[in-house]
Write an enzyme that holds these catalytic residues in place. Structure first.
Site, short mmCIF file in Angstrom:
data_model
loop_
_atom_site.label_atom_id
_atom_site.label_comp_id
_atom_site.label_asym_id
_atom_site.label_seq_id
_atom_site.Cartn_x
_atom_site.Cartn_y
_atom_site.Cartn_z
N THR A 37 30.12 45.15 43.10
CA THR A 37 31.35 45.94 42.98
C THR A 37 31.30 47.20 43.85
OG1 THR A 37 32.55 47.33 41.41
CG2 THR A 37 30.27 46.93 40.90
N ASP A 38 32.49 47.70 44.19
CA ASP A 38 32.54 48.98 44.92
C ASP A 38 32.15 50.16 44.03
OD1 ASP A 38 34.82 49.00 43.29
OD2 ASP A 38 36.23 49.51 44.89
N GLU A 39 32.09 49.92 42.70
CA GLU A 39 31.82 51.04 41.78
C GLU A 39 30.41 51.60 41.95
OE1 GLU A 39 33.51 50.58 37.86
OE2 GLU A 39 34.94 49.10 38.59
N TYR A 76 28.20 50.74 33.52
CA TYR A 76 28.47 49.48 34.22
C TYR A 76 28.07 49.60 35.69
CZ TYR A 76 31.21 46.13 37.00
OH TYR A 76 31.59 45.19 37.92
N ASN A 128 39.79 43.46 41.33
CA ASN A 128 40.50 42.19 41.45
C ASN A 128 41.58 42.09 40.38
OD1 ASN A 128 38.28 39.58 42.58
ND2 ASN A 128 38.18 41.72 43.07
N LYS A 166 25.12 47.61 37.81
CA LYS A 166 25.37 46.80 39.01
C LYS A 166 24.58 47.35 40.21
CE LYS A 166 27.78 43.69 39.52
NZ LYS A 166 27.63 42.21 39.32
N ARG A 181 42.95 53.05 42.47
CA ARG A 181 42.12 51.86 42.69
C ARG A 181 42.70 51.07 43.87
NH1 ARG A 181 39.52 54.58 39.86
NH2 ARG A 181 38.47 54.09 37.90
P1 NAD Z 1 34.18 38.51 33.59
O1 NAD Z 1 33.74 39.50 32.57
O2 NAD Z 1 35.57 37.99 33.57
O3 NAD Z 1 33.22 37.23 33.55
C1 NAD Z 1 31.83 37.32 33.42
C2 NAD Z 1 31.29 35.94 33.08
O4 NAD Z 1 29.87 36.04 32.96
C3 NAD Z 1 31.81 35.38 31.74
O5 NAD Z 1 32.19 34.04 31.90
C4 NAD Z 1 30.62 35.51 30.83
O6 NAD Z 1 30.59 34.51 29.79
C5 NAD Z 1 29.44 35.37 31.78
N1 NAD Z 1 28.23 36.03 31.29
C6 NAD Z 1 28.12 37.28 30.80
N2 NAD Z 1 26.86 37.52 30.40
C7 NAD Z 1 26.15 36.39 30.66
C8 NAD Z 1 24.80 36.03 30.48
N3 NAD Z 1 23.92 36.87 29.92
N4 NAD Z 1 24.40 34.80 30.89
C9 NAD Z 1 25.29 33.92 31.44
N5 NAD Z 1 26.59 34.21 31.60
C10 NAD Z 1 27.02 35.43 31.22
O7 NAD Z 1 33.84 39.19 34.98
P2 NAD Z 1 34.63 39.13 36.38
O8 NAD Z 1 35.65 40.19 36.39
O9 NAD Z 1 34.99 37.73 36.68
O10 NAD Z 1 33.47 39.61 37.36
C11 NAD Z 1 32.54 38.66 37.90
C12 NAD Z 1 31.55 39.38 38.80
O11 NAD Z 1 32.25 40.05 39.85
C13 NAD Z 1 30.74 40.45 38.06
O12 NAD Z 1 29.43 40.41 38.57
C14 NAD Z 1 31.43 41.75 38.44
O13 NAD Z 1 30.52 42.82 38.43
C15 NAD Z 1 31.90 41.43 39.85
N6 NAD Z 1 33.11 42.17 40.28
C16 NAD Z 1 34.23 42.18 39.51
C17 NAD Z 1 35.37 42.86 39.96
C18 NAD Z 1 36.65 42.87 39.15
O14 NAD Z 1 37.60 43.58 39.52
N7 NAD Z 1 36.76 42.11 38.07
C19 NAD Z 1 35.35 43.52 41.19
C20 NAD Z 1 34.17 43.48 41.96
C21 NAD Z 1 33.06 42.80 41.50
P1 TYD Z 2 39.99 48.66 34.69
O1 TYD Z 2 40.94 47.53 34.83
O2 TYD Z 2 39.20 48.79 33.44
O3 TYD Z 2 39.03 48.60 35.97
P2 TYD Z 2 37.95 49.69 36.52
O4 TYD Z 2 37.68 50.70 35.48
O5 TYD Z 2 36.76 48.83 36.78
O6 TYD Z 2 38.56 50.25 37.76
O7 TYD Z 2 40.79 50.02 34.89
C1 TYD Z 2 41.57 50.26 36.06
C2 TYD Z 2 42.11 51.66 35.96
O8 TYD Z 2 43.03 51.73 34.87
C3 TYD Z 2 41.04 52.70 35.66
O9 TYD Z 2 41.35 53.91 36.36
C4 TYD Z 2 41.16 52.93 34.16
C5 TYD Z 2 42.65 52.71 33.90
N1 TYD Z 2 42.96 52.18 32.55
C6 TYD Z 2 43.92 52.83 31.76
O10 TYD Z 2 44.51 53.86 32.15
N2 TYD Z 2 44.19 52.33 30.52
C7 TYD Z 2 43.55 51.21 30.03
O11 TYD Z 2 43.81 50.80 28.86
C8 TYD Z 2 42.60 50.54 30.87
C9 TYD Z 2 41.87 49.32 30.39
C10 TYD Z 2 42.35 51.07 32.13
#
Ligand code: NAD
Ligand code: TYD
Length: 347
Positions: free
Chosen positions: A130-132, A155, A185, A159, A219
């Site tokens: 992640t970019d975080e 978090y 995403n 990461k 974001r």
């Molecule tokens: P998500 O929370 O939707 O899915 C995570 C998946 O991992 C779930 O299916 C869960 O059951 C599985 N999981 C969790 N713990 C586990 C364990 N101990 N063993 C096996 N499986 C396990 O997450 P996401 O949003 O799809 O993100 C996927 C990846 O992409 C993550 O590594 C996240 O850090 C990275 N990422 C997410 C975003 C975003 O905006 N969502 C952006 C950049 C990077």
């Molecule tokens: P989120 O979707 O949790 O992603 P991330 O924290 O990884 O960027 O949150 C996106 C933005 O929205 C973040 O600035 C936090 C804000 N947010 C709210 O204002 N209210 C909410 O209930 C949630 C879940 C997020």
């Protein structure tokens, strides 16, 4: 060619699995997922009976299980997405993030390290991050691959630690790896704890929209299938030992995004203009809330010829349509345990 995709029942992982199973029949995709609250096999119904797909329920924290799995299937490549992924949950339970994101990743690295050494043959460990990890930006500037790590939430710290572990295996053991760091995403199948699906769900059900702080946090949003195409591109064309930043070139303050979402939902639900926006409530800020994330994606654009295909208006509209057409998916994931989560988080 056996490929392990971890976290393939989650939001991004399920899109990655569907893409690889469908586009590459010569690959056999093993999807390893523990099916935590965020994992949902409903996301994979369209490919579940394909001959080149196998689901394995298991936990990356379980060392003997992970070692046996690698022994049995001798994966040529790993695309690692399994993680605890929600910042708010990392504030209430940091340990779960260390256990899965840091220790779990290290278990996979140890298992893969034995395999690739036995026979290199183009193997790769591709870590999705992640970019975080880069921390928070001021009003200007972008995260590049050279930006120093400065994670601010548990978090992000977990990461960042997992990224460091991957690189350390590359440096120490010569393990062939790649890392990509992506911005926020959005799209179908995202668990309704993250901003966009949570607010779509709340608007549908006339529940208040809890905007943290002043809503001026920024974001950079990327439609999930554009991330999948970036992962495909990096997997096939990316260089060993390289990191690629992936982003949407698409910055929005939360409050502007929420107004756009409200307008779209008013239109699609045939409600008078302004109805959904009446649900907006400014609530207590997230602890340690990162002000702004924004990605400089010029490296992947220039070197690998990837760029986002889906505009934000189009992606958001497709996302809203998907949630409106998949009420049973939303209902299934927001029953039971979700209700307790919501009460604890938002009162
Ligand atoms: P998500 O929370 O939707 O899915 C995570 C998946 O991992 C779930 O299916 C869960 O059951 C599985 N999981 C969790 N713990 C586990 C364990 N101990 N063993 C096996 N499986 C396990 O997450 P996401 O949003 O799809 O993100 C996927 C990846 O992409 C993550 O590594 C996240 O850090 C990275 N990422 C997410 C975003 C975003 O905006 N969502 C952006 C950049 C990077
Ligand atoms: P989120 O979707 O949790 O992603 P991330 O924290 O990884 O960027 O949150 C996106 C933005 O929205 C973040 O600035 C936090 C804000 N947010 C709210 O204002 N209210 C909410 O209930 C949630 C879940 C997020």
């Amino acid at each position: 060619m056996n490929i392990l995709i971890t976290g393939g029942a989650g939001f991004i992982g399920s899109h990655v699995v569907k893409h690889f199973v469908t586009k590459y029949p010569a690959y056999h995709i093993y999807n390893l997922d523990a099916l935590t609250y965020a994992g949902n096999l409903e996301n994979l119904q369209s490919i579940s009976d394909k001959p080149n797909y196998t689901f394995v329920k298991g936990d990356i924290k379980d060392i003997p299980f992970v070692n046996d799995l690698f022994e049995k299937y001798r994966f040529k490549a790993v695309i690692h997405l399994a993680a605890e992924s929600h910042v708010d949950r990392s504030i209430t339970n940091p340990n779960a993030f260390i256990e899965t994101n840091v220790l779990g990743t290290t278990n996979l690295l140890n298992a893969f390290n034995k395999l690739w050494k036995a026979n290199f043959d183009g193997k790769q460990f591709y870590h999705i991050s992640t970019d975080e990890v880069y921390g928070s930006l001021g009003k200007t500037g972008l995260f590049t691959e050279k930006t120093s790590y400065d994670p601010q939430s548990p978090y992000a710290a977990s990461k960042a630690a997992s990224d460091h572990m991957v690189r350390s295996f590359g440096n120490t053991f010569g393990m062939p790896y790649k890392i990509s760091n992506c911005s926020n995403n959005y799209g179908p199948n995202q668990f309704p704890e993250k901003l966009i699906p949570l607010f779509i769900h709340n608007i549908q059900n006339s529940i208040e929209l809890p905007v943290y702080g002043d809503g001026q946090y920024t974001r950079d949003w990327l439609y999930v299938t554009d991330h999948v195409l970036a992962i495909d591109t990096i997997f096939h064309k990316g260089k060993k030992g390289e990191t690629y930043n992936v982003g949407g070139l698409n910055e929005w303050t939360n409050i502007d995004l929420i107004h756009l979402l409200c307008e779209q939902l008013d239109r699609k639900l045939n409600k008078p203009k302004g109805t959904s926006a009446k649900l907006i409530r400014f609530v207590k800020d997230r602890a340690g809330h990162d002000k702004r994330y924004a990605i400089d994606a010029s490296k992947i654009q220039a070197e690998l010829d990837w760029k986002p295909q889906v505009t934000f208006e189009e992606g958001l509209s497709k996302t809203v349509d998907w949630y409106l057409q998949n009420l049973s998916w939303l209902k299934n994931v927001t029953s039971g345990v979700y209700q307790e989560y919501y009460k604890k988080m938002y009162g």
